[in-house]
Design a protein around this motif. Structure first.
Motif, PDB file in Angstrom:
ATOM      1  N   ARG A  22      -8.229   5.823   0.204  1.00  0.00           N
ATOM      2  CA  ARG A  22      -8.201   4.618  -0.619  1.00  0.00           C
ATOM      3  C   ARG A  22      -9.537   4.474  -1.349  1.00  0.00           C
ATOM      4  NH1 ARG A  22      -4.860   0.725   1.101  1.00  0.00           N
ATOM      5  NH2 ARG A  22      -5.490   1.020   3.281  1.00  0.00           N
ATOM      6  N   GLY A  79      -3.130   2.085  -2.843  1.00  0.00           N
ATOM      7  CA  GLY A  79      -2.201   1.952  -1.734  1.00  0.00           C
ATOM      8  C   GLY A  79      -1.883   3.279  -1.087  1.00  0.00           C
ATOM      9  N   ASP A 139       1.659   1.131   3.023  1.00  0.00           N
ATOM     10  CA  ASP A 139       0.987  -0.112   2.627  1.00  0.00           C
ATOM     11  C   ASP A 139       1.921  -1.021   1.841  1.00  0.00           C
ATOM     12  OD1 ASP A 139      -1.437   0.462   3.769  1.00  0.00           O
ATOM     13  OD2 ASP A 139      -2.405   1.136   1.916  1.00  0.00           O
ATOM     14  N   GLU A 140       1.617  -2.301   1.873  1.00  0.00           N
ATOM     15  CA  GLU A 140       2.243  -3.280   0.988  1.00  0.00           C
ATOM     16  C   GLU A 140       1.181  -3.760  -0.002  1.00  0.00           C
ATOM     17  OE1 GLU A 140       4.025  -6.381   3.293  1.00  0.00           O
ATOM     18  OE2 GLU A 140       5.714  -5.115   3.920  1.00  0.00           O
ATOM     19  N   ILE A 141       1.486  -3.610  -1.284  1.00  0.00           N
ATOM     20  CA  ILE A 141       0.547  -3.927  -2.361  1.00  0.00           C
ATOM     21  C   ILE A 141       1.130  -5.033  -3.230  1.00  0.00           C
ATOM     22  CG2 ILE A 141      -0.747  -3.011  -4.325  1.00  0.00           C
ATOM     23  CD1 ILE A 141      -1.545  -1.744  -1.674  1.00  0.00           C
ATOM     24  N   ILE A 172      -3.734  -6.232  -0.169  1.00  0.00           N
ATOM     25  CA  ILE A 172      -3.322  -5.041   0.570  1.00  0.00           C
ATOM     26  C   ILE A 172      -2.876  -5.480   1.955  1.00  0.00           C
ATOM     27  CG2 ILE A 172      -4.036  -2.810   1.517  1.00  0.00           C
ATOM     28  CD1 ILE A 172      -6.091  -2.607  -0.719  1.00  0.00           C
ATOM     29  N   ASN A 173      -1.590  -5.253   2.226  1.00  0.00           N
ATOM     30  CA  ASN A 173      -1.004  -5.657   3.516  1.00  0.00           C
ATOM     31  C   ASN A 173      -1.243  -7.138   3.814  1.00  0.00           C
ATOM     32  OD1 ASN A 173      -0.076  -2.994   4.018  1.00  0.00           O
ATOM     33  ND2 ASN A 173      -2.103  -2.409   4.779  1.00  0.00           N
ATOM     34  N   LYS A 206       6.144  -1.808  -1.538  1.00  0.00           N
ATOM     35  CA  LYS A 206       6.062  -1.107  -0.254  1.00  0.00           C
ATOM     36  C   LYS A 206       5.960   0.385  -0.537  1.00  0.00           C
ATOM     37  CE  LYS A 206       6.573  -0.624   4.315  1.00  0.00           C
ATOM     38  NZ  LYS A 206       5.634  -1.158   5.327  1.00  0.00           N
TER      39      LYS A 206
END
Length: 259
Positions: A89, A111, A115-117, A126-127, A187
């Motif tokens: 990252r 990401g 990860d969830e962006i 981020i997350n 996601k």
């Protein structure tokens, strides 16, 4: 009895030796380009102010290992990667566009797989956690169309972001409430990465048309700027006035590491 020299033979031997040296040098340069470092130039402003139009940089192919896109003409001789090392990252990386694998793009890895962006009000999450974003200064730039017929002064707000790993870099914000300032949650699938440009309001990246980038599409990590020229400014009509060329070179950007 004196010994004479054959000048024609000596001249032929000299040319042969020179040709041998040139061939060896070209072979070494080809090996370096194919397996270690490849030069790229920056054609757009999507990574301002980290990278500017007219920057030339070396990209390390060793950083992520090798896929078919690591080699000229992208020969379809194997799939996946060999000697693979996953992107981190914050890396600034060159990759092949998933929608058109003949096109090279350069963006920042934001990401990682799983990860969830999301972007909310211009802030990167981020997350579910906001990435700290601190105002630094203004970034002023002259922007023109490709024929320099229409130019305007543009003033961006420049911020410093700090990723969870502690990596710091700057991003530009041209307008609040821009098209990409608020997004759904992305996601990131396994084996893929979420890429964003540092010029947040003027970047085609994973928030829109680029989508998630497969690991296989990565070419390498941007390492160092070795040359830079102001080809995007109205004064830089370099092909018409060669005497101005030295003044178009951005000497201060030479050998800057890409962060």
């Amino acid at each position: 009895m004196s010994l004479g020299t054959n000048s024609k033979a000596d001249a032929g031997s000299g040319w042969a030796e020179t040709a041998k040296i040139v061939v060896q040098a070209l072979a070494i340069a080809m090996v370096v380009r194919v397996f270690f470092y490849q030069p790229f130039n920056i054609p757009s402003g999507s990574m301002k102010s980290t990278l500017l139009i007219g920057d030339y940089l070396f990209v390390s192919k060793l950083s992520y290992g090798y896929s078919r896109f690591s080699f000229p003409f992208s020969p379809d001789i194997f799939s996946g990667r060999v000697f693979a090392s996953e992107p981190k990252r914050g890396d600034v990386a060159v990759f092949r566009l998933p929608q058109d694998e003949s096109i090279d793009y350069i963006k920042r890895v934001v990401g990682l797989p799983g990860d969830e962006i999301q972007m909310k009000s211009g802030v990167l999450y981020i997350n579910g956690t906001a990435v700290p974003k601190v105002y630094k200064d203004e970034f002023k730039n002259i922007e023109c169309d490709r024929y320099f017929r229409h130019c305007r002064d543009v003033v961006y707000k420049r911020y410093e972001e700090t990723l969870p790993e502690g990596i710091k870099y700057t991003v530009l914000d041209l307008e609040q409430g821009g098209e990409f300032d608020d997004t759904d949650v992305f996601k990131v699938p396994a084996g893929h990465y979420f890429m964003m440009g540092d010029n947040r309001d003027n970047s085609s990246d994973s928030r829109a048309t680029v989508g998630y980038v497969p690991f296989e599409n990565f070419i390498g990590r941007a390492e160092i700027i070795f040359f830079s020229a102001a080809v995007d400014e109205p004064e830089a009509m370099r092909w018409l006035s060669p005497w101005t060329w030295p003044f178009d070179i951005r000497w201060s950007r030479f050998f800057n590491l890409v962060r």
